[in-house]
Design a protein around this motif. Structure first.
Motif, short mmCIF file in Angstrom:
data_model
loop_
_atom_site.label_atom_id
_atom_site.label_comp_id
_atom_site.label_asym_id
_atom_site.label_seq_id
_atom_site.Cartn_x
_atom_site.Cartn_y
_atom_site.Cartn_z
N TRP A 20 0.87 -1.17 0.00
CA TRP A 20 0.00 0.00 0.00
C TRP A 20 0.91 1.22 0.00
CZ3 TRP A 20 -0.64 -4.34 2.89
CH2 TRP A 20 -1.84 -5.03 2.74
N VAL A 21 0.66 2.14 -0.92
CA VAL A 21 1.44 3.37 -1.01
C VAL A 21 0.52 4.54 -0.67
CG1 VAL A 21 2.80 4.89 -2.50
CG2 VAL A 21 2.90 2.40 -2.83
N TYR A 22 0.96 5.34 0.30
CA TYR A 22 0.21 6.53 0.70
C TYR A 22 1.10 7.74 0.45
CZ TYR A 22 -2.83 3.20 3.04
OH TYR A 22 -3.68 2.16 3.31
N GLN A 23 0.60 8.67 -0.34
CA GLN A 23 1.34 9.88 -0.69
C GLN A 23 0.84 11.04 0.15
OE1 GLN A 23 1.67 10.80 -4.95
NE2 GLN A 23 0.72 12.76 -4.43
N SER A 24 1.76 11.70 0.83
CA SER A 24 1.40 12.85 1.65
C SER A 24 1.20 14.09 0.79
CB SER A 24 2.51 13.10 2.67
OG SER A 24 2.25 14.29 3.39
N SER A 25 0.33 14.96 1.25
CA SER A 25 0.08 16.21 0.55
C SER A 25 1.25 17.19 0.66
CB SER A 25 -1.19 16.87 1.08
OG SER A 25 -1.13 17.01 2.49
N ARG A 26 2.18 16.86 1.54
CA ARG A 26 3.38 17.70 1.67
C ARG A 26 4.55 16.85 2.15
NH1 ARG A 26 4.77 18.34 6.90
NH2 ARG A 26 3.14 18.24 8.48
N GLY A 63 10.61 11.30 2.00
CA GLY A 63 9.98 12.27 2.87
C GLY A 63 8.51 12.51 2.60
N GLN A 64 7.92 11.70 1.69
CA GLN A 64 6.54 12.00 1.29
C GLN A 64 5.66 10.77 1.04
OE1 GLN A 64 6.62 15.31 -1.27
NE2 GLN A 64 4.43 15.59 -1.25
N PHE A 65 6.25 9.59 0.96
CA PHE A 65 5.48 8.39 0.65
C PHE A 65 5.61 7.36 1.76
CE2 PHE A 65 6.91 10.28 -3.30
CZ PHE A 65 5.76 10.33 -4.06
N ILE A 66 4.48 6.97 2.33
CA ILE A 66 4.48 5.90 3.31
C ILE A 66 4.19 4.60 2.57
CG2 ILE A 66 3.26 4.88 5.28
CD1 ILE A 66 2.88 7.73 6.34
N ILE A 67 5.07 3.64 2.76
CA ILE A 67 4.90 2.32 2.14
C ILE A 67 4.64 1.32 3.26
CG2 ILE A 67 5.99 0.51 0.74
CD1 ILE A 67 5.86 3.14 -0.81
N LEU A 68 3.54 0.59 3.14
CA LEU A 68 3.26 -0.53 4.02
C LEU A 68 3.30 -1.79 3.18
CD1 LEU A 68 0.28 0.81 6.18
CD2 LEU A 68 2.71 0.72 6.79
N MET A 69 3.90 -2.86 3.74
CA MET A 69 4.02 -4.11 3.01
C MET A 69 3.72 -5.26 3.94
SD MET A 69 7.36 -5.58 0.92
CE MET A 69 7.69 -3.97 0.24
N ALA A 70 2.98 -6.25 3.43
CA ALA A 70 2.68 -7.44 4.20
C ALA A 70 3.03 -8.67 3.37
CB ALA A 70 1.20 -7.48 4.59
N LYS A 97 -1.34 16.86 10.20
CA LYS A 97 -2.15 17.78 9.38
C LYS A 97 -1.79 17.66 7.90
CE LYS A 97 -3.72 20.06 13.14
NZ LYS A 97 -3.60 19.02 14.14
N VAL A 98 -1.84 16.41 7.39
CA VAL A 98 -1.58 16.12 5.98
C VAL A 98 -2.75 15.31 5.43
CG1 VAL A 98 0.94 16.13 6.19
CG2 VAL A 98 -0.31 13.98 6.52
N ASN A 99 -2.82 15.25 4.11
CA ASN A 99 -3.80 14.39 3.44
C ASN A 99 -3.02 13.23 2.83
OD1 ASN A 99 -5.64 13.14 1.72
ND2 ASN A 99 -6.65 15.07 1.19
N MET A 100 -3.40 12.01 3.19
CA MET A 100 -2.72 10.82 2.68
C MET A 100 -3.59 10.02 1.71
SD MET A 100 0.22 10.99 4.37
CE MET A 100 0.93 9.44 3.90
N PHE A 101 -4.82 10.49 1.45
CA PHE A 101 -5.76 9.72 0.63
C PHE A 101 -6.22 10.45 -0.63
CE2 PHE A 101 -6.18 7.85 4.86
CZ PHE A 101 -6.13 6.49 4.58
N ASP A 102 -5.55 11.51 -1.02
CA ASP A 102 -5.95 12.29 -2.19
C ASP A 102 -5.39 11.63 -3.45
OD1 ASP A 102 -6.58 14.09 -4.15
OD2 ASP A 102 -5.53 15.79 -3.25
N VAL A 114 10.51 15.72 -5.54
CA VAL A 114 9.14 15.27 -5.71
C VAL A 114 8.26 16.50 -5.85
CG1 VAL A 114 7.20 14.07 -4.63
CG2 VAL A 114 9.52 13.17 -4.34
N GLN A 115 7.51 16.56 -6.93
CA GLN A 115 6.57 17.65 -7.17
C GLN A 115 5.18 17.04 -7.31
OE1 GLN A 115 7.28 20.93 -7.21
NE2 GLN A 115 9.45 20.59 -6.92
N VAL A 116 4.22 17.58 -6.60
CA VAL A 116 2.86 17.07 -6.64
C VAL A 116 2.00 18.01 -7.48
CG1 VAL A 116 0.83 16.48 -5.25
CG2 VAL A 116 3.13 15.96 -4.40
N LEU A 117 1.26 17.41 -8.40
CA LEU A 117 0.37 18.18 -9.27
C LEU A 117 -1.05 17.64 -9.15
CD1 LEU A 117 2.27 18.23 -12.70
CD2 LEU A 117 1.71 20.20 -11.30
#
Length: 170
Positions: A20-26, A63-70, A97-102, A114-117
């Protein structure tokens, strides 16, 4: 930035381990990143599926992507154990105070950062040469360790997104 993340993945996890990859808004600050690593390590060490330990891994990349692995070769991940991982990510959202599900925010490597668009601005970015077909795109839809290793950071032209934006921009 050093983009070699593959060497940081657990070598003893099966190729079909769920990801599962979760990308932070910042970008997380250094202090936040250190706290996050502790949270993720604690979660992975205590992750359970119906009371049975899950062979889990969690980390923060770039610094911006949380990776969970099982690794499900020993214990399968159930709905409850998946729910516990989602709760963790929601707790991280609230704490930092971030969004991880956008899923409408897309990440690229631009000028070695890393640039988010927003999805709505990708065509504009292509038309104005901010990004191009060879720009590295973070395909956060990967589902397995093997896909994470081979299809997470790919040129835009080789991603699922290419069909949606490259033909439209040309």
């Amino acid at each position: 930035m050093n983009w070699n993340y593959k060497e940081l993945l657990p070598a003893d996890f099966a190729a079909d381990s769920r990801v599962w990859v979760y990308q932070s808004s910042r970008l997380f600050t250094m202090g936040e990143a250190l706290q996050l690593e502790d949270l993720l390590n604690h979660f992975a060490a205590n992750w359970k599926s119906h009371g049975t330990p899950v062979k889990g891994f969690g980390t923060l990349f770039f610094g911006q992507f949380i990776i969970l692995m099982a690794d499900e070769s020993a214990t399968g991940v159930s709905g409850c154990s998946t729910d516990s991982s989602v709760r963790l990510i929601k707790d991280i959202e609230a704490l930092y105070k971030v969004n991880m599900f956008d899923r409408q925010s897309l990440a690229f490597v631009v000028k070695d950062k890393v640039q988010v668009l927003p999805m709505s601005q990708v065509k504009y970015a292509l038309e104005n040469k901010f990004i191009d077909a060879d720009t590295i795109y973070f395909n956060n839809l990967v589902l397995t360790k093997e896909e994470l290793e081979n299809n997470w950071m790919v040129p835009l032209k080789d991603s699922w997104l290419a069909k949606r934006v490259l033909t439209a921009a040309n």
